[in-house]
Design a protein around this motif. Structure first.
Motif, PDB file in Angstrom:
ATOM      1  N   HIS A  63       0.863  -1.185   0.000  1.00 54.21           N
ATOM      2  CA  HIS A  63       0.000   0.000   0.000  1.00 54.21           C
ATOM      3  C   HIS A  63       0.902   1.239   0.000  1.00 54.21           C
ATOM      4  O   HIS A  63       1.433   1.644   1.031  1.00 54.21           O
ATOM      5  CB  HIS A  63      -0.895  -0.001   1.243  1.00 54.21           C
ATOM      6  CG  HIS A  63      -1.837   1.170   1.310  1.00 54.21           C
ATOM      7  ND1 HIS A  63      -2.794   1.413   0.349  1.00 54.21           N
ATOM      8  CD2 HIS A  63      -1.954   2.167   2.231  1.00 54.21           C
ATOM      9  CE1 HIS A  63      -3.463   2.514   0.668  1.00 54.21           C
ATOM     10  NE2 HIS A  63      -2.960   2.989   1.813  1.00 54.21           N
ATOM     11  N   VAL A  64       1.087   1.810  -1.193  1.00 53.58           N
ATOM     12  CA  VAL A  64       1.977   2.965  -1.363  1.00 53.58           C
ATOM     13  C   VAL A  64       1.222   4.041  -2.111  1.00 53.58           C
ATOM     14  O   VAL A  64       0.751   3.813  -3.240  1.00 53.58           O
ATOM     15  CB  VAL A  64       3.256   2.587  -2.128  1.00 53.58           C
ATOM     16  CG1 VAL A  64       4.146   3.810  -2.322  1.00 53.58           C
ATOM     17  CG2 VAL A  64       4.012   1.495  -1.378  1.00 53.58           C
ATOM     18  N   LYS A  65       1.064   5.210  -1.491  1.00 54.67           N
ATOM     19  CA  LYS A  65       0.377   6.337  -2.135  1.00 54.67           C
ATOM     20  C   LYS A  65       1.085   7.622  -1.762  1.00 54.67           C
ATOM     21  O   LYS A  65       1.506   7.815  -0.620  1.00 54.67           O
ATOM     22  CB  LYS A  65      -1.087   6.413  -1.687  1.00 54.67           C
ATOM     23  CG  LYS A  65      -1.981   5.349  -2.311  1.00 54.67           C
ATOM     24  CD  LYS A  65      -3.425   5.635  -1.994  1.00 54.67           C
ATOM     25  CE  LYS A  65      -4.339   4.607  -2.660  1.00 54.67           C
ATOM     26  NZ  LYS A  65      -5.758   4.864  -2.361  1.00 54.67           N
ATOM     27  N   GLN A  66       1.168   8.515  -2.751  1.00 50.70           N
ATOM     28  CA  GLN A  66       1.723   9.849  -2.520  1.00 50.70           C
ATOM     29  C   GLN A  66       0.669  10.865  -2.941  1.00 50.70           C
ATOM     30  O   GLN A  66       0.191  10.841  -4.063  1.00 50.70           O
ATOM     31  CB  GLN A  66       3.009  10.054  -3.332  1.00 50.70           C
ATOM     32  CG  GLN A  66       4.171   9.178  -2.896  1.00 50.70           C
ATOM     33  CD  GLN A  66       4.658   9.493  -1.498  1.00 50.70           C
ATOM     34  OE1 GLN A  66       4.526  10.626  -1.043  1.00 50.70           O
ATOM     35  NE2 GLN A  66       5.214   8.503  -0.810  1.00 50.70           N
ATOM     36  N   SER A  67       0.280  11.696  -2.015  1.00 49.75           N
ATOM     37  CA  SER A  67      -0.784  12.652  -2.339  1.00 49.75           C
ATOM     38  C   SER A  67      -0.462  14.042  -1.822  1.00 49.75           C
ATOM     39  O   SER A  67      -1.339  14.809  -1.481  1.00 49.75           O
ATOM     40  CB  SER A  67      -2.104  12.170  -1.742  1.00 49.75           C
ATOM     41  OG  SER A  67      -1.948  11.982  -0.343  1.00 49.75           O
ATOM     42  N   GLY A  68       0.835  14.380  -1.767  1.00 48.05           N
ATOM     43  CA  GLY A  68       1.232  15.674  -1.209  1.00 48.05           C
ATOM     44  C   GLY A  68       1.308  15.583   0.303  1.00 48.05           C
ATOM     45  O   GLY A  68       0.464  14.991   0.951  1.00 48.05           O
ATOM     46  N   GLY A  69       2.314  16.164   0.891  1.00 49.80           N
ATOM     47  CA  GLY A  69       2.513  16.031   2.330  1.00 49.80           C
ATOM     48  C   GLY A  69       2.883  14.601   2.663  1.00 49.80           C
ATOM     49  O   GLY A  69       3.556  13.917   1.895  1.00 49.80           O
ATOM     50  N   HIS A  70       2.429  14.154   3.822  1.00 52.08           N
ATOM     51  CA  HIS A  70       2.709  12.774   4.201  1.00 52.08           C
ATOM     52  C   HIS A  70       1.967  11.815   3.284  1.00 52.08           C
ATOM     53  O   HIS A  70       0.766  11.942   3.068  1.00 52.08           O
ATOM     54  CB  HIS A  70       2.277  12.511   5.657  1.00 52.08           C
ATOM     55  CG  HIS A  70       3.242  13.099   6.648  1.00 52.08           C
ATOM     56  ND1 HIS A  70       4.558  12.740   6.697  1.00 52.08           N
ATOM     57  CD2 HIS A  70       3.064  14.022   7.632  1.00 52.08           C
ATOM     58  CE1 HIS A  70       5.171  13.413   7.660  1.00 52.08           C
ATOM     59  NE2 HIS A  70       4.280  14.205   8.242  1.00 52.08           N
ATOM     60  N   GLY A  71       2.645  10.816   2.783  1.00 48.05           N
ATOM     61  CA  GLY A  71       2.018   9.791   1.950  1.00 48.05           C
ATOM     62  C   GLY A  71       1.644   8.588   2.795  1.00 48.05           C
ATOM     63  O   GLY A  71       1.564   8.656   4.025  1.00 48.05           O
ATOM     64  N   GLN A  72       1.395   7.464   2.126  1.00 47.97           N
ATOM     65  CA  GLN A  72       1.070   6.209   2.805  1.00 47.97           C
ATOM     66  C   GLN A  72       1.995   5.135   2.251  1.00 47.97           C
ATOM     67  O   GLN A  72       2.070   4.926   1.041  1.00 47.97           O
ATOM     68  CB  GLN A  72      -0.394   5.814   2.557  1.00 47.97           C
ATOM     69  CG  GLN A  72      -1.387   6.854   3.079  1.00 47.97           C
ATOM     70  CD  GLN A  72      -2.821   6.452   2.823  1.00 47.97           C
ATOM     71  OE1 GLN A  72      -3.217   5.345   3.172  1.00 47.97           O
ATOM     72  NE2 GLN A  72      -3.580   7.342   2.205  1.00 47.97           N
ATOM     73  N   TYR A  73       2.684   4.476   3.167  1.00 50.37           N
ATOM     74  CA  TYR A  73       3.653   3.479   2.716  1.00 50.37           C
ATOM     75  C   TYR A  73       3.642   2.316   3.697  1.00 50.37           C
ATOM     76  O   TYR A  73       3.895   2.486   4.905  1.00 50.37           O
ATOM     77  CB  TYR A  73       5.062   4.077   2.641  1.00 50.37           C
ATOM     78  CG  TYR A  73       6.061   3.132   1.999  1.00 50.37           C
ATOM     79  CD1 TYR A  73       6.397   3.278   0.660  1.00 50.37           C
ATOM     80  CD2 TYR A  73       6.670   2.111   2.730  1.00 50.37           C
ATOM     81  CE1 TYR A  73       7.302   2.417   0.054  1.00 50.37           C
ATOM     82  CE2 TYR A  73       7.570   1.249   2.136  1.00 50.37           C
ATOM     83  CZ  TYR A  73       7.895   1.399   0.790  1.00 50.37           C
ATOM     84  OH  TYR A  73       8.790   0.541   0.190  1.00 50.37           O
ATOM     85  N   SER A 121      10.285   5.856   6.844  1.00 55.99           N
ATOM     86  CA  SER A 121      10.483   6.588   8.091  1.00 55.99           C
ATOM     87  C   SER A 121       9.452   7.690   8.291  1.00 55.99           C
ATOM     88  O   SER A 121       9.169   8.083   9.425  1.00 55.99           O
ATOM     89  CB  SER A 121      11.897   7.187   8.133  1.00 55.99           C
ATOM     90  OG  SER A 121      12.083   8.058   7.024  1.00 55.99           O
ATOM     91  N   VAL A 122       8.872   8.209   7.203  1.00 56.22           N
ATOM     92  CA  VAL A 122       7.916   9.316   7.305  1.00 56.22           C
ATOM     93  C   VAL A 122       6.496   8.872   6.948  1.00 56.22           C
ATOM     94  O   VAL A 122       5.530   9.182   7.635  1.00 56.22           O
ATOM     95  CB  VAL A 122       8.337  10.504   6.400  1.00 56.22           C
ATOM     96  CG1 VAL A 122       7.272  11.603   6.431  1.00 56.22           C
ATOM     97  CG2 VAL A 122       9.681  11.038   6.829  1.00 56.22           C
ATOM     98  N   ASP A 123       6.343   8.123   5.844  1.00 59.09           N
ATOM     99  CA  ASP A 123       5.014   7.855   5.295  1.00 59.09           C
ATOM    100  C   ASP A 123       4.330   6.622   5.871  1.00 59.09           C
ATOM    101  O   ASP A 123       3.154   6.385   5.582  1.00 59.09           O
ATOM    102  CB  ASP A 123       5.110   7.687   3.776  1.00 59.09           C
ATOM    103  CG  ASP A 123       5.506   8.989   3.088  1.00 59.09           C
ATOM    104  OD1 ASP A 123       5.326  10.054   3.720  1.00 59.09           O
ATOM    105  OD2 ASP A 123       5.975   8.937   1.942  1.00 59.09           O
TER     106      ASP A 123
END
Length: 685
Positions: free
Chosen positions: A492-502, A569-571
Motif C-alpha cells: 500500500h503505497v500512495k503519494q498525495s502531497g505532504g505525508h504519503g502512505q507506505y 520513516s515518514v510515510d
C-alpha cells in the motif's frame, strides 16, 4: 383478554375468595379435539355463569376468544373460567391440546394444583397426552380422568377406560358407570358392577395407605361410604389414585358428579407446595405457604395484549394478598436466551380483575391460591414474579420447550418496520416459547416457533397489529477457511502531497484444525517492519477475516505468519499497515484454495421404536451421521446424531410427519465442517 363479550349469554359477576381452602385450580389437559373447551362451556352453563353454553364450531365459546382459535376451531392459548360450586371457587384452566402450544399448557400446569385429563370415548389416548401425564406424575400433581362424548355413536366407555389404564397405569379406576343418560356411583349403588366396585374400593384403600382399613376390608367387613369417600379424597390428593368420570357435555350427564369430585377430592392451594423462591440476587428464601397474610409472591403465567385495555397479565398468587392501588415489584430473570433481558421495576396495581375468558370482572382483592388478571403492568412478561417493593423476590422458573422452527420475516415497506418492531416486542414478552433472533451475519429477522400452527398464529398476530410482512427462506450463516497454505503480498503505497502512505508486508496463511480460531505469528527479523506497526498488520488481517474474502462470509481457523515487509520513516502509519495486511490476506486467498464451512448441530431425537428405521433413513438423506442409539423405557429410543444446520430448518415439522406426531428432538451447535463441493458451488452462484 379484554372487554369482549361472547353471544352465549351475559356472564355472572365475580366474587373474591378470602380463604385459600375454598379454591380449586384445575387445568384441563388432553389432545386437540378431546372436548376440553366444550366441557368448560358445559360447566359454566351448569353453574349459572352463562345462560347457555357456546359452540366451538360457531366461535362463541368463552375460552376460545382469540381470532386464531376461532379460525382454526381449536384452542391456541390458555384461558381461565372461574365457577362457583357450593362454597368452592373452581378456576378451570383450559389449555390447548395441540403440541405447538405446549408452552401454554406448561403455564397452565404451573398455575394449577390438579389436572383433569380429558379423553373422548372413541379416540383413546395419544402419545403427547401420555407424556404430559408422566410430567404431572414427576411433580406429584393430583390427576383425574374425564371421558367425554359418551353420546357419540362410536363411544365405548369400557374400552376407553382400558386404554387409559394401559396409558396411565393401574391407578386409573372408574368412579361411576354410565347407564343411558344417567350415572351409577360405584361407591353407593354398584351392585350391578361388582367387579368394578371391588376394584374401586381396593384401589382407594391401597392408595390412601390406610392399613387398618385394608385389614377390615380383607376380613369381609362392609366399609361405610363416608370412610371410603374420605380415603378417596386422600388417595387423589396424594397423586396416586385417579378416578374416572364419564361426562356428556351435550346432555349434562356427569357434570354434577364431576364438580362434586373436584370440590371434594382435589386439593386446595393449602395442600400444594409453593415453588422455591429466592431474592432477586439469588439468595434462597424459606419455603412459603399459601398464606393470605404472608409476604406477597405471585407469578405472571400468561401475558396478552388487548386492543382496548393494553397489556393484561394473568397472575397466580402463591403467597400474600394482591390489593388494588398498591405498589408492587416486577422481576424477570433467566430468560435472556429467549430475548427476555433481566429486568426489575416497581409498578402500581391499579385494578384487580377476575378473568372469564376475554372478559375482565373487577374484584377487590386476590388472596394466596387464587388467580386474577392485572392490567397495564408495563414491564411484566410471562414468567415474571410480582412481589412487595420492600422485599423483591424471584420464583424458580418453570421449564419451557425450545422453539425449533425458524421463520424469517421482512417488512413490506419502510413504514411497516416500526409496526413490526413494536408488535414483535409485545409478542416476545407474552410468549416464552417464541424466540427472536436478529442475525447480524445473514441480516435476517428470524422468529423461532414451536411448529407451523404456532408460526401461523404468530404471523397472524403481527399482521393484526398493523405490520404488513412477508416471509422468506431462512439463510444459514456459513464460514470460510483456507484449504492449503498460501502466500500473500500486501503493498500500500500512495503519494498525495505532504505525508504519503507506505506499507509493505508479506504473510503466509496456513489452515488450522476446526475450532482453532485465529493465530497471528510474528517472524519479522532485522526490523524490516518496526515493532509499533506489527500489531497494525494483525488488525488489518483480523478485520478482513471478519469481512470475508468474497461474499461477506467470515474466515476462521487460520494461522497468519508475518514474514517480511518494508516501512518508510515518514510515510508509514498504523492505517497504512492495516490496509497492507488486508491486501496481503486477499492475495493469499487468490493464490491458494479456500473452502466453505457449514454449521453442524448435535441432535437428540426421542421416538417410539416402530419409527426408528424411518427416521434413521431420513437422517442419512440429510447428510446426518448417527453417533449412537439408546433404548428407553416403554418402547422408546433416543438417537444421537450430527446433522448440518441447513438440513434442520423444517425438521420440527418433518419429524412429526415421520413419527405420526410422537417424535421430539433437541439440537445444539457442535462445530463447522466443510461444505460438500457440489453444494458449495451451488451456494456461490
Amino acid at each position: 383478554m379484554g372487554s369482549k363479550n361472547s353471544d352465549n349469554g351475559t356472564p355472572a359477576g365475580a366474587v373474591a375468595v378470602d380463604d385459600p381452602a375454598k379454591v380449586r385450580n384445575v387445568v384441563l389437559v388432553g389432545p386437540s379435539g378431546a372436548g376440553k373447551t366444550t366441557l368448560t362451556e358445559a360447566m359454566l352453563a351448569a353453574t349459572g355463569v352463562l345462560t347457555r353454553a357456546g359452540s366451538v364450531t360457531e366461535g362463541t365459546t368463552v375460552c376460545d376468544h382469540d381470532p386464531a382459535a376461532v379460525r382454526q376451531q381449536r384452542s391456541v392459548g390458555l384461558a381461565v373460567a372461574p365457577i362457583q360450586h357450593g362454597n368452592i371457587k373452581i378456576n378451570l384452566i383450559d389449555t390447548p391440546g395441540y403440541i405447538d402450544f405446549v408452552g401454554e399448557l406448561r403455564a397452565g400446569l404451573r398455575a394449577a394444583d390438579a389436572a383433569l385429563f380429558v379423553v373422548n370415548a372413541f379416540e383413546g389416548v395419544d402419545t403427547a397426552t401420555i407424556a404430559l401425564w408422566e410430567e404431572c406424575a414427576l411433580v406429584g400433581m393430583p390427576r383425574a380422568v374425564v371421558i367425554t362424548r359418551t353420546d357419540h355413536h362410536r363411544a365405548n366407555f369400557g374400552n376407553a377406560v382400558i386404554e387409559c389404564q394401559a396409558a396411565f397405569g393401574a391407578g386409573v379406576v372408574p368412579l361411576y358407570m354410565p347407564e343411558g343418560d344417567t350415572l351409577v356411583g360405584l361407591l353407593t349403588s354398584g351392585d350391578n358392577y361388582p367387579d368394578e366396585r371391588a376394584a374401586l374400593i381396593e384401589g382407594i384403600i391401597a392408595e390412601s395407605e390406610d392399613e387398618s382399613l385394608m385389614d377390615r376390608y380383607l376380613a369381609g367387613e362392609e366399609i361405610d361410604q363416608d370412610t371410603l369417600i374420605t380415603d378417596l379424597e386422600t388417595a387423589v390428593a396424594r397423586g396416586s389414585f385417579h378416578p374416572v368420570v364419564p361426562v356428556c357435555a351435550a346432555t349434562g350427564m356427569g357434570l354434577t358428579e364431576l364438580l362434586d369430585g373436584i370440590a371434594r377430592a382435589f386439593p386446595s392451594p393449602l395442600e400444594h407446595e409453593v415453588p422455591l423462591v429466592t431474592s432477586v440476587d439469588g439468595i434462597p428464601q424459606p419455603r412459603m405457604a399459601a398464606d393470605p397474610d404472608g409476604p406477597l409472591v405471585a407469578e405472571v403465567v400468561r401475558t396478552a395484549v388487548d386492543s382496548y385495555v393494553g397489556r393484561v397479565s394473568l397472575v397466580r398468587v402463591f403467597s400474600g394478598t394482591l390489593r388494588p392501588e398498591r405498589p408492587v415489584h416486577v422481576s424477570g430473570h433467566g430468560m435472556a436466551d429467549r430475548g427476555h433481558e433481566d429486568h426489575d421495576a416497581d409498578e402500581r396495581v391499579a385494578h384487580i380483575y377476575s378473568p372469564l375468558g376475554a372478559s375482565l370482572r373487577e374484584v377487590p382483592y386476590c388472596v394466596a391460591g387464587d388467580l386474577c388478571a392485572l392490567t397495564k403492568l408495563t414491564t411484566a412478561e410471562t414468567g415474571d414474579t410480582v412481589s412487595a417493593p420492600d422485599k423483591p423476590l424471584l420464583m424458580a422458573p418453570w421449564d419451557m420447550p425450545e422453539p425449533l422452527l425458524p421463520v424469517a420475516v421482512v417488512p413490506r415497506t419502510r413504514s411497516d418496520e416500526d409496526n413490526l418492531a413494536r408488535n414483535l416486542n409485545r409478542l416476545v414478552a407474552s410468549d416464552p416459547t417464541l424466540r427472536l433472533d436478529r442475525n447480524a451475519e445473514t441480516h435476517q429477522m428470524v422468529l423461532w416457533c414451536m411448529g407451523e400452527a404456532h408460526a401461523d398464529v404468530v404471523l397472524a398476530r403481527l399482521r393484526a397489529g398493523g405490520a404488513e410482512i412477508d416471509t422468506e427462506p431462512v439463510r444459514v450463516a456459513l464460514r470460510e477457511t483456507f484449504a492449503s497454505s498460501a502466500k500473500g503480498h500486501g503493498r500500500h503505497v500512495k503519494q498525495s502531497g505532504g505525508h504519503g502512505q507506505y506499507a509493505v508486508c508479506d504473510i503466509v496463511v496456513e489452515p488450522l484444525p476446526r475450532g482453532s480460531g485465529f493465530e497471528f505469528v510474528d517472524k519479522i527479523v532485522g526490523g524490516s517492519i518496526p515493532n509499533q506497526f506489527i500489531p497494525s498488520v494483525e488488525k488489518g488481517v483480523r478485520a478482513q477475516l471478519e469481512r470475508g474474502l468474497h461474499d461477506g462470509t467470515p474466515v476462521v481457523d487460520v494461522r497468519v505468519t508475518l514474514v517480511d515487509g518494508k516501512a518508510h520513516s515518514v510515510d508509514s502509519s498504523d492505517a497504512a499497515f492495516q490496509t497492507a495486511g488486508s491486501m496481503a490476506l486477499k492475495e493469499a486467498a487468490a493464490n491458494g484454495r479456500t473452502t466453505l464451512l457449514e454449521p453442524m448441530d448435535e441432535v437428540a431425537i426421542r421416538l417410539p421404536d416402530e419409527h426408528l428405521g424411518t427416521v434413521l433413513g431420513d437422517l442419512s438423506g440429510r447428510r446426518g451421521r448417527v453417533l449412537g442409539t439408546e433404548s428407553d423405557e416403554g418402547g422408546w429410543t433416543m438417537i444421537r446424531a450430527e446433522v448440518p444446520s441447513s438440513e434442520l430448518l423444517r425438521y420440527a415439522i418433518e419429524l412429526r410427519s415421520l413419527t405420526s406426531g410422537t417424535g421430539t428432538f433437541t439440537r445444539r451447535f457442535s462445530r463447522y465442517d466443510p461444505l460438500p463441493e457440489a453444494l458449495a458451488a451451488r451456494t456461490s452462484k
